[in-house]
Write an enzyme that holds these catalytic residues in place. Structure first.
Site, PDB file in Angstrom:
ATOM      1  N   ARG A   1       0.461  -1.319  -0.446  1.00 28.04           N
ATOM      2  CA  ARG A   1       0.102  -0.081   0.526  1.00 28.04           C
ATOM      3  C   ARG A   1       1.255   1.453   0.324  1.00 28.04           C
ATOM      4  NH1 ARG A   1      -5.952  -0.645   1.265  1.00 28.04           N
ATOM      5  NH2 ARG A   1      -6.099  -2.527   0.970  1.00 28.04           N
TER       6      ARG A   1
ATOM      7  N   ARG B   1      -7.612  11.320  -5.695  1.00 26.09           N
ATOM      8  CA  ARG B   1      -8.239  11.346  -5.096  1.00 26.09           C
ATOM      9  C   ARG B   1      -9.873  12.235  -5.204  1.00 26.09           C
ATOM     10  NH1 ARG B   1     -11.553   8.195  -4.222  1.00 26.09           N
ATOM     11  NH2 ARG B   1     -11.231   7.306  -1.994  1.00 26.09           N
TER      12      ARG B   1
ATOM     13  N   ASP C   1      -6.339  -3.276  -7.698  1.00 20.75           N
ATOM     14  CA  ASP C   1      -6.473  -3.705  -6.009  1.00 20.75           C
ATOM     15  C   ASP C   1      -7.345  -5.694  -6.483  1.00 20.75           C
ATOM     16  OD1 ASP C   1      -7.951  -2.710  -3.011  1.00 20.75           O
ATOM     17  OD2 ASP C   1      -9.560  -4.401  -4.278  1.00 20.75           O
TER      18      ASP C   1
ATOM     19  N   TYR D   1     -14.133 -12.516   0.589  1.00 20.84           N
ATOM     20  CA  TYR D   1     -14.717 -10.448   0.332  1.00 20.84           C
ATOM     21  C   TYR D   1     -15.986 -11.516  -0.319  1.00 20.84           C
ATOM     22  CZ  TYR D   1     -11.561  -7.788   1.626  1.00 20.84           C
ATOM     23  OH  TYR D   1     -10.793  -6.911   2.672  1.00 20.84           O
TER      24      TYR D   1
HETATM   25  O1  CP3 Z   1       0.043   0.104  -3.607  1.00 23.15           O
HETATM   26  C1  CP3 Z   1      -0.173  -0.650  -2.944  1.00 23.15           C
HETATM   27  O2  CP3 Z   1      -0.354  -1.828  -2.561  1.00 23.15           O
HETATM   28  C2  CP3 Z   1      -0.643  -1.134  -5.014  1.00 23.15           C
HETATM   29  C3  CP3 Z   1      -2.374  -1.522  -4.393  1.00 23.15           C
HETATM   30  C4  CP3 Z   1      -3.536  -1.573  -3.797  1.00 23.15           C
HETATM   31  C5  CP3 Z   1      -4.841  -1.111  -3.338  1.00 23.15           C
HETATM   32  N1  CP3 Z   1      -5.117  -2.572  -2.695  1.00 23.15           N
HETATM   33  C6  CP3 Z   1      -5.102  -0.255  -3.530  1.00 23.15           C
HETATM   34  C7  CP3 Z   1      -6.637   0.472  -2.437  1.00 23.15           C
HETATM   35  C8  CP3 Z   1      -2.931  -2.959  -3.091  1.00 23.15           C
HETATM   36  C9  CP3 Z   1      -1.890  -3.910  -3.207  1.00 23.15           C
HETATM   37  C10 CP3 Z   1      -4.016  -3.830  -2.801  1.00 23.15           C
HETATM   38  C11 CP3 Z   1      -4.706  -4.535  -2.001  1.00 23.15           C
HETATM   39  C12 CP3 Z   1      -5.584  -5.230  -1.526  1.00 23.15           C
HETATM   40  N2  CP3 Z   1      -6.704  -4.745  -1.787  1.00 23.15           N
HETATM   41  C13 CP3 Z   1      -5.470  -5.421  -0.701  1.00 23.15           C
HETATM   42  C14 CP3 Z   1      -4.578  -6.673  -0.152  1.00 23.15           C
HETATM   43  C15 CP3 Z   1      -3.601  -6.283   0.915  1.00 23.15           C
HETATM   44  C16 CP3 Z   1      -3.524  -6.034   2.228  1.00 23.15           C
HETATM   45  O3  CP3 Z   1      -4.387  -5.074   2.520  1.00 23.15           O
HETATM   46  O4  CP3 Z   1      -4.442  -6.783   2.981  1.00 23.15           O
HETATM   47  C17 CP3 Z   1      -7.281  -6.583   0.332  1.00 23.15           C
HETATM   48  C18 CP3 Z   1      -7.379  -6.718   1.617  1.00 23.15           C
HETATM   49  C19 CP3 Z   1      -7.480  -5.444  -0.766  1.00 23.15           C
HETATM   50  C20 CP3 Z   1      -9.544  -4.799  -0.514  1.00 23.15           C
HETATM   51  C21 CP3 Z   1      -9.655  -3.588   0.034  1.00 23.15           C
HETATM   52  N3  CP3 Z   1      -9.301  -2.491  -0.355  1.00 23.15           N
HETATM   53  C22 CP3 Z   1      -9.619  -2.754   0.699  1.00 23.15           C
HETATM   54  C23 CP3 Z   1     -10.437  -3.943   2.280  1.00 23.15           C
HETATM   55  C24 CP3 Z   1     -10.564  -1.645   1.100  1.00 23.15           C
HETATM   56  C25 CP3 Z   1     -10.895  -0.945   1.611  1.00 23.15           C
HETATM   57  C26 CP3 Z   1      -9.654  -0.339   3.328  1.00 23.15           C
HETATM   58  C27 CP3 Z   1      -9.005   0.871   2.740  1.00 23.15           C
HETATM   59  O5  CP3 Z   1      -7.674   0.983   3.372  1.00 23.15           O
HETATM   60  O6  CP3 Z   1     -10.063   1.405   2.804  1.00 23.15           O
HETATM   61  C28 CP3 Z   1      -9.905  -1.246  -0.416  1.00 23.15           C
HETATM   62  C29 CP3 Z   1      -9.770   0.328  -0.469  1.00 23.15           C
HETATM   63  C30 CP3 Z   1      -8.172   0.992  -1.668  1.00 23.15           C
HETATM   64  N4  CP3 Z   1      -7.499  -0.580  -1.989  1.00 23.15           N
HETATM   65  C31 CP3 Z   1      -7.465   1.972  -1.014  1.00 23.15           C
HETATM   66  C32 CP3 Z   1      -5.887   1.812  -1.939  1.00 23.15           C
HETATM   67  C33 CP3 Z   1      -5.304   2.917  -2.382  1.00 23.15           C
HETATM   68  C34 CP3 Z   1      -7.767   2.859  -0.132  1.00 23.15           C
HETATM   69  C35 CP3 Z   1      -8.903   3.456  -0.726  1.00 23.15           C
HETATM   70  C36 CP3 Z   1      -8.922   4.930  -1.293  1.00 23.15           C
HETATM   71  O7  CP3 Z   1      -7.871   5.346  -1.878  1.00 23.15           O
HETATM   72  O8  CP3 Z   1     -10.241   5.200  -1.000  1.00 23.15           O
END
Ligand code: CP3
Length: 344
Positions: free
Chosen positions: A29, A42, A78, A155
């Site tokens: 992340r 965003r 994602d 999920y």
């Molecule tokens: O920089 C990176 O790591 C690359 C981008 C990336 C995202 N999601 C973008 C994202 C990666 C590798 C992921 C993987 C991901 N997504 C996982 C596995 C990694 C982990 O953290 O365990 C999981 C479980 C998800 C599912 C997911 N996506 C969730 C549960 C959420 C909401 C939680 C939150 O942090 O808000 C997301 C949203 C998400 N995916 C964001 C990002 C940057 C945040 C959202 C935003 O900008 O609003």
């Protein structure tokens, strides 16, 4: 594994267990809300818009590379994106995480899942891979990724985030045949999707099994491990190093490592030296607690040094957090971590 290219940096060397001039570091992340330039994008685009538009996804992929000096980039995407072509209905509500409109609750829903070709179903992701690769500085490889069968299934079944994984585990115990069919389908898709990302230019691939640590060891072996192995086997056709990541896997780390991957992700709940004793000569990625990055700098620095001391200069250590960067993390703290890891 393909012939080594001259620009192989320290990250890829460490993935192969080779000695490096300094420990490579990147952050799960590393693109995200803690970074002002990400928040600026965003403000005008939803998360899914950033993912869907290759030019924007590539731009966000490069932001932390420019800002932090990390040794690898990870594609901005994602793990849940495959749910769109699978017909499950994916959305992200602000502050609430993912929402799946049509969750999988029975064998009929499993049977209805379409057979997809990753190249067609997620063409925009592969385009983002190509674009990001073309824009990255030389020597900075791109990591492609996908969700592991268990984490994706959780999920798909729950319909969103959960603490207890009760629906997921009930499905597993009550409908084991449907469970194995579901995980088999997911493993087949993500394995081919990962290989397609390598074909598009990703130089390493990470399988995210973020929530698998909720399982008892015997359940991991029976219900999950064969499917993760299958996904990793298929991904191996990409010919690039594979990183197998999970959290809270301390109860079954040996089985988790045995499922496959050139590199094993370990979180902060298992000290790195103990992890190496348990899984033997394998490359390891980890394992700073993401919350340590919120601590005052001297405390953070002490914890970074402790991780490095436990790695003790072993070849095959990739420094990372044990899970993703938290949105409230100060950018300067991550910059300091990179400096310390490279200078140590
Ligand atoms: O920089 C990176 O790591 C690359 C981008 C990336 C995202 N999601 C973008 C994202 C990666 C590798 C992921 C993987 C991901 N997504 C996982 C596995 C990694 C982990 O953290 O365990 C999981 C479980 C998800 C599912 C997911 N996506 C969730 C549960 C959420 C909401 C939680 C939150 O942090 O808000 C997301 C949203 C998400 N995916 C964001 C990002 C940057 C945040 C959202 C935003 O900008 O609003």
């Amino acid at each position: 594994m393909p012939d080594r290219l001259p620009d192989d940096g320290r990250f890829l060397k460490a993935c192969r267990g080779e000695a490096t001039d300094a420990t490579p570091v990147w952050f799960m992340r590393q693109a995200g809300r803690y970074m002002p330039e990400y928040r600026a994008l965003r403000a005008t685009h939803s998360l899914l818009e950033l993912c869907h538009e290759p030019a924007l996804a590539a731009e966000v992929t490069l932001q932390p590379v420019n800002r932090l000096g990390v040794d690898a980039a990870i594609l901005f995407a994602d793990i849940l994106l495959p749910f769109e072509p699978l017909g499950l209905g994916l959305s992200f509500a602000t502050g609430e995480g993912p929402h799946i409109a049509r969750p999988i609750r029975d064998v009929a829903a499993v049977n209805q899942l379409p057979e997809l070709e990753p190249e067609a179903a997620l063409a925009y992701v592969l385009q983002a891979v190509r674009l990001a690769v073309s824009q990255l500085p030389p020597g900075i490889p791109l990591i492609g990724f996908a969700g592991a069968p268990f984490t994706l299934a959780s999920y798909a079944i729950e319909g969103g985030a959960t603490r207890s994984f009760a629906l997921t585990k009930r499905f597993m115990y009550e409908q084991p045949a449907a469970w194995h069919r579901l995980l088999g389908k997911l493993a087949d898709f993500v394995g081919r999707y990962l290989a397609a990302q390598a074909a598009a230019g990703a130089r390493a691939l990470q399988l995210f099994d973020s929530w698998v640590g909720c399982l008892a060891p015997a359940d991991y072996r029976e219900y999950v491990q064969p499917h993760s192995s299958h996904a990793l086997d298929l991904a191996g056709a990409g010919g690039v190093p594979l990183i197998h990541f999970g959290t809270e896997t301390g109860g079954f780390l040996e089985d988790f490592a045995a499922a496959g991957g050139d590199v094993v992700g370990v979180d902060w709940r298992v000290p790195l030296d103990v992890a190496w004793q348990r899984i033997g000569a394998r490359a390891i990625q980890g394992n700073l607690d993401p919350v340590a990055c919120l601590a005052p700098l001297p405390v953070l620095e002490g914890k970074v040094r402790d991780v490095l001391a436990r790695a003790a200069g072993r070849a095959g250590h990739i420094f990372n957090l044990g899970h993703g960067v938290l949105p409230e993390t100060p950018v300067e703290h991550l910059q300091r971590v990179v400096e310390l890891v490279h200078g140590a």
